[in-house]
Design a protein around this motif. Structure first.
Motif, mmCIF file in Angstrom:
data_model
loop_
_atom_site.group_PDB
_atom_site.id
_atom_site.type_symbol
_atom_site.label_atom_id
_atom_site.label_comp_id
_atom_site.label_asym_id
_atom_site.label_seq_id
_atom_site.Cartn_x
_atom_site.Cartn_y
_atom_site.Cartn_z
ATOM 1 N N HIS A 184 0.942 -1.124 -0.039
ATOM 2 C CA HIS A 184 0.016 -0.117 0.144
ATOM 3 C C HIS A 184 0.856 1.418 -0.075
ATOM 4 O O HIS A 184 0.704 2.314 -0.693
ATOM 5 C CB HIS A 184 -0.955 -0.068 1.130
ATOM 6 C CG HIS A 184 -2.073 -1.030 1.093
ATOM 7 N ND1 HIS A 184 -3.273 -0.706 0.481
ATOM 8 C CD2 HIS A 184 -2.310 -2.221 1.653
ATOM 9 C CE1 HIS A 184 -4.107 -1.719 0.412
ATOM 10 N NE2 HIS A 184 -3.497 -2.636 1.095
ATOM 11 N N ALA A 185 2.105 1.295 0.806
ATOM 12 C CA ALA A 185 2.669 2.522 0.821
ATOM 13 C C ALA A 185 3.522 2.755 -0.649
ATOM 14 O O ALA A 185 3.461 3.790 -1.074
ATOM 15 C CB ALA A 185 3.982 2.154 1.828
ATOM 16 N N ALA A 186 3.842 1.775 -1.260
ATOM 17 C CA ALA A 186 4.380 1.866 -2.693
ATOM 18 C C ALA A 186 3.272 2.503 -3.789
ATOM 19 O O ALA A 186 3.405 3.130 -4.252
ATOM 20 C CB ALA A 186 4.793 0.326 -3.287
ATOM 21 N N HIS A 187 2.212 1.854 -3.472
ATOM 22 C CA HIS A 187 1.019 2.378 -4.411
ATOM 23 C C HIS A 187 0.603 3.840 -4.034
ATOM 24 O O HIS A 187 0.657 4.517 -5.372
ATOM 25 C CB HIS A 187 -0.056 1.377 -4.020
ATOM 26 C CG HIS A 187 -1.478 1.796 -4.873
ATOM 27 N ND1 HIS A 187 -2.482 2.820 -4.557
ATOM 28 C CD2 HIS A 187 -1.821 1.379 -5.843
ATOM 29 C CE1 HIS A 187 -3.228 2.897 -5.341
ATOM 30 N NE2 HIS A 187 -3.039 1.927 -6.362
ATOM 31 N N SER A 238 1.082 -3.614 -6.319
ATOM 32 C CA SER A 238 0.457 -2.494 -6.630
ATOM 33 C C SER A 238 0.769 -1.337 -7.369
ATOM 34 O O SER A 238 0.342 -0.396 -7.617
ATOM 35 C CB SER A 238 0.529 -2.085 -5.100
ATOM 36 O OG SER A 238 1.899 -1.552 -4.816
ATOM 37 N N VAL A 239 1.828 -1.573 -7.977
ATOM 38 C CA VAL A 239 2.726 -0.520 -8.945
ATOM 39 C C VAL A 239 2.040 -0.614 -9.908
ATOM 40 O O VAL A 239 1.495 0.654 -10.571
ATOM 41 C CB VAL A 239 4.355 -0.778 -8.928
ATOM 42 C CG1 VAL A 239 4.379 -2.083 -9.973
ATOM 43 C CG2 VAL A 239 4.861 0.352 -9.694
ATOM 44 N N PHE A 240 1.243 -1.673 -10.550
ATOM 45 C CA PHE A 240 0.425 -1.875 -11.834
ATOM 46 C C PHE A 240 -0.879 -0.832 -11.474
ATOM 47 O O PHE A 240 -1.340 -0.210 -12.491
ATOM 48 C CB PHE A 240 -0.035 -3.083 -12.271
ATOM 49 C CG PHE A 240 1.104 -3.877 -12.475
ATOM 50 C CD1 PHE A 240 1.813 -3.577 -14.015
ATOM 51 C CD2 PHE A 240 2.073 -4.467 -11.855
ATOM 52 C CE1 PHE A 240 2.838 -4.193 -14.333
ATOM 53 C CE2 PHE A 240 3.327 -5.447 -12.365
ATOM 54 C CZ PHE A 240 3.729 -5.318 -13.502
ATOM 55 N N GLY A 241 -1.356 -0.918 -10.249
ATOM 56 C CA GLY A 241 -2.556 -0.295 -10.146
ATOM 57 C C GLY A 241 -2.067 1.239 -10.014
ATOM 58 O O GLY A 241 -3.099 2.082 -10.414
ATOM 59 N N ALA A 242 -1.130 1.554 -9.451
ATOM 60 C CA ALA A 242 -0.870 3.061 -9.231
ATOM 61 C C ALA A 242 -0.669 3.654 -10.690
ATOM 62 O O ALA A 242 -0.817 4.908 -11.012
ATOM 63 C CB ALA A 242 0.319 3.177 -8.724
ATOM 64 N N LEU A 243 -0.046 2.853 -11.605
ATOM 65 C CA LEU A 243 0.379 3.424 -12.930
ATOM 66 C C LEU A 243 -0.927 3.203 -14.075
ATOM 67 O O LEU A 243 -0.892 3.741 -15.200
ATOM 68 C CB LEU A 243 1.561 2.384 -13.632
ATOM 69 C CG LEU A 243 2.869 2.771 -12.818
ATOM 70 C CD1 LEU A 243 3.833 1.511 -13.299
ATOM 71 C CD2 LEU A 243 3.240 4.146 -13.245
ATOM 72 N N ASP A 244 -2.097 2.721 -13.587
ATOM 73 C CA ASP A 244 -3.210 2.787 -14.542
ATOM 74 C C ASP A 244 -3.553 3.975 -15.187
ATOM 75 O O ASP A 244 -3.906 4.031 -16.210
ATOM 76 C CB ASP A 244 -4.409 1.858 -13.666
ATOM 77 C CG ASP A 244 -5.354 1.558 -14.600
ATOM 78 O OD1 ASP A 244 -5.042 0.576 -15.581
ATOM 79 O OD2 ASP A 244 -6.530 1.856 -14.718
ATOM 80 N N PRO A 245 -3.434 4.946 -14.406
ATOM 81 C CA PRO A 245 -3.951 6.429 -15.101
ATOM 82 C C PRO A 245 -3.095 6.665 -16.367
ATOM 83 O O PRO A 245 -3.451 7.526 -17.299
ATOM 84 C CB PRO A 245 -3.811 7.331 -13.985
ATOM 85 C CG PRO A 245 -4.184 6.581 -12.730
ATOM 86 C CD PRO A 245 -3.282 5.314 -12.992
#
Length: 422
Positions: A80-83, A112-119
């Motif tokens: 979560h912290a990375a996200h 989680s990095v993939f979720g953060a990069l989705d936009p």
């Protein structure tokens, strides 16, 4: 036109080839005048990045197994912290001219990095330095035997196969992580995936990554020596790499001891004491600078790369070959056919100590053969990798195409677009 380039990787302090390339890309792109940000899961204490003027955004965490196993089980699934770190940086700094290049995430950043990069998916590029993008254990192999796995990731056959060396519970956890990653990553609509060897294509496609999204981009290589090392005059076997089971440093020690060969080992890791026990006369040099490795390589007869599992590239093998060193490498390494066909290498099953030792003796005992292999390595292997300058040229072209694409654009395969511009 490219505005800012964001390089993303678990580590800013390279422990292996993938992190080394992530840092190199950031530094070389900055040297060409690009604004570069390096987002990392570790403390960000990279002198190379700082000296290159690269902005560092650091999470300040350690690799998964460096701390509590229970905590690693949770954060490894979704950090979560990375996200939050990656998501918030994008929210504050993203522009239509910013491009994102993801390298490694399996040790700290997590799926989680993939979720953060989705936009910013339309401006994302992913480098496949290993198989974690597709395979739960990252190797497409049974980790106890080294046998190559034929299964589709997360299929019934995959889930029922005890491929993890740490047992069923670990396999289940890795499979759960892969399922989480697949949901966040969405492979069937994958951004461009830069495969470091053409042989990775079929493995990656098993996970549903479209052929048009996979681009073969060989690694950049700087040889140990710009002149051919006269290997035929030398006697030492050289190993360069992490002293971990994955890289087979202990197998090199067993084979060299069986062959009665002098062994020089460059690298750090948990197998150091075991190597001393197996081959008491081996020289363990620890971690060394490129200049120091060059001096050690100048006294080598051959380099060995006995990886236990399919090696997607094997940077050290080409560094050695381009310097004129014959290479003994695992049959499952994707470079093995290339090096054998060029006359520069011998492929073995490194777990078969007798066969591995025989290959070492073959090179040690035949000066004419060693010279022929050395000359073949120096002359005939140049097509197997890129120079650092050519590699950066290719990255710039790929990034430029990503920035030019409008949201929702469904272009021809990126590799075709790049060829059309050449």
């Amino acid at each position: 036109m490219i505005g800012r380039i964001v390089q993303i990787n678990d580590l800013s302090d390279p422990k292996g080839g993938a992190s080394k390339l992530a840092v190199q890309a950031a530094c070389d792109l900055a040297a060409r005048g690009h604004q570069v940000t390096f987002i990392t899961g570790d403390a960000g204490d990279s002198r190379a990045l700082a000296d290159a003027g690269v902005e560092i955004v650091a999470l300040g965490q350690q690799r998964l197994l460096a701390g509590s196993r229970a905590k690693a089980m949770v954060t490894g699934l979704w950090n979560h912290a990375a996200h939050t770190m990656v998501r918030d940086w994008i929210a504050r700094h993203d522009t239509p001219a910013t491009v994102y290049h993801l390298h490694g995430w399996s040790q700290i950043l997590s799926p989680s990095v993939f979720g953060a990069l989705d936009p910013v998916r339309e401006r994302l590029v992913i480098s496949a330095h290993d198989f974690f993008l597709a395979c739960p254990n990252g190797a497409f192999a049974w980790l106890k035997s080294g046998e190559v796995c034929p299964h589709v990731p997360l299929s019934r056959a995959c889930l029922s196969t005890p491929c993890d060396r740490d047992g069923t519970a670990r396999k289940l956890w890795r499979s759960a992580r892969q399922a989480v990653q697949r949901r966040a990553y969405r492979p069937r609509s994958s951004p461009p995936v830069l495969a470091i060897h053409e042989g990775m294509r079929d493995f990656l496609a098993r996970a549903g990554i479209p052929a048009g999204s996979i681009i073969a981009l060989p690694n950049p290589v700087e040889p140990f020596s710009s002149r051919r090392i006269a290997a035929e005059h030398n006697r030492e076997v050289l190993f360069v790499g992490r002293l971990e089971e994955t890289k087979g440093a202990d197998l090199a020690a067993h084979a060299a001891a069986r062959a009665g060969a002098a062994l020089t080992v460059v690298g750090e890791g948990p197998l150091a004491d075991r190597i001393r026990q197996i081959h008491p006369a081996a020289r363990l040099m620890g971690r060394r600078s490129p200049a120091e490795i060059r001096d050690l390589a100048a006294n080598a007869r051959m380099l060995v790369m006995p990886s236990r599992y399919p090696e997607p590239f094997g940077l050290v093998a080409i560094e050695a070959a381009w310097s004129g060193l014959p290479v003994i490498l695992s049959r499952t390494a994707l470079l093995s056919d290339d090096l054998v066909a060029s006359g520069a290498g011998i492929a073995v099953d490194p777990r078969n100590v007798d066969a591995f030792a025989d290959a070492i003796r073959t090179i040690l005992q035949n000066d004419a053969l060693t010279r022929a292999m050395s000359e073949a390595a120096f002359i005939r292997t140049m097509s197997l990798a890129l120079t650092p300058s050519a590699w950066i040229d290719r990255l710039e072209a790929i990034f430029d195409e990503r920035v030019k694409m409008a949201p929702g654009d469904i272009p021809m395969a990126l590799e075709q677009r790049l060829q059309a511009h050449r």
